[in-house]
Scaffold this motif. Sequence first.
Motif, PDB file in Angstrom:
ATOM      1  N   ASP A 127       0.834  -1.211   0.000  1.00 25.64           N
ATOM      2  CA  ASP A 127       0.000   0.000   0.000  1.00 25.64           C
ATOM      3  C   ASP A 127       0.863   1.254   0.000  1.00 25.64           C
ATOM      4  OD1 ASP A 127      -2.313  -1.486   0.009  1.00 25.64           O
ATOM      5  OD2 ASP A 127      -2.662  -1.306   2.176  1.00 25.64           O
ATOM      6  N   VAL A 128       1.908   1.253   0.813  1.00 22.15           N
ATOM      7  CA  VAL A 128       2.801   2.411   0.885  1.00 22.15           C
ATOM      8  C   VAL A 128       3.469   2.645  -0.471  1.00 22.15           C
ATOM      9  CG1 VAL A 128       4.971   3.259   1.876  1.00 22.15           C
ATOM     10  CG2 VAL A 128       3.227   2.260   3.367  1.00 22.15           C
ATOM     11  N   GLU A 129       3.950   1.573  -1.089  1.00 20.53           N
ATOM     12  CA  GLU A 129       4.614   1.721  -2.389  1.00 20.53           C
ATOM     13  C   GLU A 129       3.638   2.211  -3.455  1.00 20.53           C
ATOM     14  OE1 GLU A 129       7.097  -0.908  -5.671  1.00 20.53           O
ATOM     15  OE2 GLU A 129       7.022  -1.584  -3.574  1.00 20.53           O
ATOM     16  N   ARG A 130       2.412   1.694  -3.435  1.00 21.20           N
ATOM     17  CA  ARG A 130       1.404   2.138  -4.413  1.00 21.20           C
ATOM     18  C   ARG A 130       1.103   3.625  -4.261  1.00 21.20           C
ATOM     19  NH1 ARG A 130      -3.664   2.856  -3.394  1.00 21.20           N
ATOM     20  NH2 ARG A 130      -3.582   1.507  -1.536  1.00 21.20           N
ATOM     21  N   LEU A 131       0.934   4.067  -3.024  1.00 24.50           N
ATOM     22  CA  LEU A 131       0.672   5.485  -2.767  1.00 24.50           C
ATOM     23  C   LEU A 131       1.869   6.337  -3.178  1.00 24.50           C
ATOM     24  CD1 LEU A 131      -1.068   5.096   0.694  1.00 24.50           C
ATOM     25  CD2 LEU A 131      -2.117   6.163  -1.321  1.00 24.50           C
ATOM     26  N   LEU A 149      10.837   6.975  -9.744  1.00 25.93           N
ATOM     27  CA  LEU A 149      11.323   6.293  -8.549  1.00 25.93           C
ATOM     28  C   LEU A 149      12.491   5.395  -8.934  1.00 25.93           C
ATOM     29  CD1 LEU A 149       8.058   5.169  -6.706  1.00 25.93           C
ATOM     30  CD2 LEU A 149       9.775   6.757  -5.838  1.00 25.93           C
ATOM     31  N   PRO A 150      13.440   5.182  -8.029  1.00 26.88           N
ATOM     32  CA  PRO A 150      14.531   4.252  -8.344  1.00 26.88           C
ATOM     33  C   PRO A 150      13.992   2.840  -8.517  1.00 26.88           C
ATOM     34  CG  PRO A 150      14.586   4.888  -6.023  1.00 26.88           C
ATOM     35  CD  PRO A 150      13.575   5.773  -6.682  1.00 26.88           C
ATOM     36  N   GLU A 151      14.658   2.075  -9.369  1.00 22.26           N
ATOM     37  CA  GLU A 151      14.217   0.708  -9.618  1.00 22.26           C
ATOM     38  C   GLU A 151      14.459  -0.205  -8.420  1.00 22.26           C
ATOM     39  OE1 GLU A 151      16.050  -0.715 -13.138  1.00 22.26           O
ATOM     40  OE2 GLU A 151      15.070   0.751 -14.464  1.00 22.26           O
ATOM     41  N   ASN A 152      15.417   0.184  -7.592  1.00 21.72           N
ATOM     42  CA  ASN A 152      15.797  -0.683  -6.468  1.00 21.72           C
ATOM     43  C   ASN A 152      15.188  -0.216  -5.150  1.00 21.72           C
ATOM     44  OD1 ASN A 152      17.355   1.633  -6.458  1.00 21.72           O
ATOM     45  ND2 ASN A 152      19.173   0.626  -5.600  1.00 21.72           N
ATOM     46  N   LEU A 153      13.891   0.067  -5.166  1.00 21.88           N
ATOM     47  CA  LEU A 153      13.215   0.377  -3.907  1.00 21.88           C
ATOM     48  C   LEU A 153      13.383  -0.799  -2.947  1.00 21.88           C
ATOM     49  CD1 LEU A 153       9.768   2.044  -4.720  1.00 21.88           C
ATOM     50  CD2 LEU A 153      11.661   3.045  -3.434  1.00 21.88           C
ATOM     51  N   PRO A 154      13.562  -0.531  -1.654  1.00 26.82           N
ATOM     52  CA  PRO A 154      13.751  -1.634  -0.698  1.00 26.82           C
ATOM     53  C   PRO A 154      12.575  -2.597  -0.705  1.00 26.82           C
ATOM     54  CG  PRO A 154      14.305   0.475   0.306  1.00 26.82           C
ATOM     55  CD  PRO A 154      13.686   0.785  -1.012  1.00 26.82           C
ATOM     56  N   ASP A 155      12.882  -3.876  -0.585  1.00 25.54           N
ATOM     57  CA  ASP A 155      11.844  -4.910  -0.551  1.00 25.54           C
ATOM     58  C   ASP A 155      11.308  -5.144   0.856  1.00 25.54           C
ATOM     59  OD1 ASP A 155      11.958  -5.436  -3.292  1.00 25.54           O
ATOM     60  OD2 ASP A 155      13.665  -6.790  -3.032  1.00 25.54           O
ATOM     61  N   LEU A 156      12.187  -5.083   1.852  1.00 25.99           N
ATOM     62  CA  LEU A 156      11.767  -5.353   3.221  1.00 25.99           C
ATOM     63  C   LEU A 156      10.931  -4.192   3.754  1.00 25.99           C
ATOM     64  CD1 LEU A 156      15.036  -6.864   4.769  1.00 25.99           C
ATOM     65  CD2 LEU A 156      12.984  -8.078   4.012  1.00 25.99           C
ATOM     66  N   PRO A 157       9.803  -4.480   4.405  1.00 31.44           N
ATOM     67  CA  PRO A 157       8.933  -3.415   4.915  1.00 31.44           C
ATOM     68  C   PRO A 157       9.655  -2.402   5.793  1.00 31.44           C
ATOM     69  CG  PRO A 157       7.761  -5.496   4.995  1.00 31.44           C
ATOM     70  CD  PRO A 157       9.173  -5.811   4.587  1.00 31.44           C
ATOM     71  N   ILE A 158      10.524  -2.858   6.701  1.00 30.83           N
ATOM     72  CA  ILE A 158      11.195  -1.911   7.590  1.00 30.83           C
ATOM     73  C   ILE A 158      12.124  -0.995   6.799  1.00 30.83           C
ATOM     74  CG2 ILE A 158      13.065  -3.537   8.152  1.00 30.83           C
ATOM     75  CD1 ILE A 158      13.111  -2.243  10.950  1.00 30.83           C
ATOM     76  N   GLU A 159      12.832  -1.545   5.805  1.00 29.05           N
ATOM     77  CA  GLU A 159      13.734  -0.727   4.998  1.00 29.05           C
ATOM     78  C   GLU A 159      12.947   0.248   4.124  1.00 29.05           C
ATOM     79  OE1 GLU A 159      16.339  -3.300   2.852  1.00 29.05           O
ATOM     80  OE2 GLU A 159      17.325  -4.066   4.663  1.00 29.05           O
ATOM     81  N   LEU A 160      11.793  -0.199   3.608  1.00 35.03           N
ATOM     82  CA  LEU A 160      10.937   0.695   2.829  1.00 35.03           C
ATOM     83  C   LEU A 160      10.432   1.838   3.709  1.00 35.03           C
ATOM     84  CD1 LEU A 160       9.427   1.326   0.164  1.00 35.03           C
ATOM     85  CD2 LEU A 160       7.525  -0.058   1.036  1.00 35.03           C
ATOM     86  N   SER A 161      10.088   1.523   4.950  1.00 31.62           N
ATOM     87  CA  SER A 161       9.586   2.563   5.857  1.00 31.62           C
ATOM     88  C   SER A 161      10.646   3.626   6.105  1.00 31.62           C
ATOM     89  CB  SER A 161       9.114   1.947   7.174  1.00 31.62           C
ATOM     90  OG  SER A 161      10.197   1.586   8.017  1.00 31.62           O
ATOM     91  N   TYR A 162      11.917   3.206   6.210  1.00 30.84           N
ATOM     92  CA  TYR A 162      13.008   4.172   6.384  1.00 30.84           C
ATOM     93  C   TYR A 162      13.204   4.987   5.109  1.00 30.84           C
ATOM     94  CZ  TYR A 162      14.448   1.657  10.649  1.00 30.84           C
ATOM     95  OH  TYR A 162      14.494   1.090  11.894  1.00 30.84           O
ATOM     96  N   TRP A 163      13.130   4.323   3.953  1.00 30.90           N
ATOM     97  CA  TRP A 163      13.345   5.012   2.675  1.00 30.90           C
ATOM     98  C   TRP A 163      12.298   6.110   2.488  1.00 30.90           C
ATOM     99  CZ3 TRP A 163      11.295   6.595  -1.839  1.00 30.90           C
ATOM    100  CH2 TRP A 163      12.164   6.879  -2.889  1.00 30.90           C
TER     101      TRP A 163
END
Length: 213
Positions: A127-131, A149-163
Motif C-alpha cells: 500500500d505504501v509503495e502504491r501510494l 522512482l529508483p528501480e531498487n526500492l527496498p523490498d523489506l517493509p522496515i527498509e521501505l519505511s526508512y526510505w
Amino acid sequence: MAPSSSIAVRELPLFPLPELVLFPGRPLPLHIFEFRYRIMMNTIMSSDRRFGVLMWDPVRGQPADIGCCAEIVHFQQLPDDRMKVLTMGQQRFRVLEYVREKPYRVGLVEWIEDRPTEADLRPLATDVERLLRDVVHLSGKLTEQPVELPENLPDLPIELSYWVASHLYGVAAEQQALLEMQDTTTRLDREVEILTSTRNHLAARTALKDALP
C-alpha cells in the motif's frame, strides 16, 4: 539504567544538525568546516569511522534524544582543513547521558530497534509503495517534468519505511517522530496517512490545472 551486560551501550561522538534526520541505510553527505567538528572527524577516522547524528530541536534548544549512527564511507580533505565526507546511516540509538560537551558532544548511547512482529507486513508495505508511485506520478504531471522512482526500492517493509521517511521533505519534526517509532507497522501506517493526504492534495491541484484553459 540496565547493566551494560544486558544492553548494547557505548560512547558515541554526536553531531547535531538543524532540520535534518538521518535514517538507517540512507546516505548523508556532509561538508565539515567548524573547528570542533574537524577535530571530531579526524578522531573518528582513526577509530571506527562512526558518529551519531541528532536533529537539533529548536523548541527545546537542544538535540533530540534519539538519532541515527552514521559511518563514514568516503573522506576527502579540502584546503584550509575543511572536509567532505559521505556517510551512511546505520542503527538508531537513544542518548542516555552526555559524557562531555567540549570540544564536541559525546554521549553514552544505547542501540534501539523495531520490536519484532509475527504479522505479515507485506500488504501494508505494498500500500505504501502504491501510494508513493501515485504521488510521484501526480508530481510529474503537475510540474510537467519527468519524476521517476529508483528501480531498487527496498523490498523489506522496515527498509521501505526508512526510505519513505527519509524522502519526506520540509517536515523534519514528522521525520523525527517516524525515526523514534519502534514499531514498523505504526511507521508504515503513518506513512500511508501522509502519502494519502499528499496524493489527494496533488490530485486536486492537477484536476484544477486540467480544468483551467
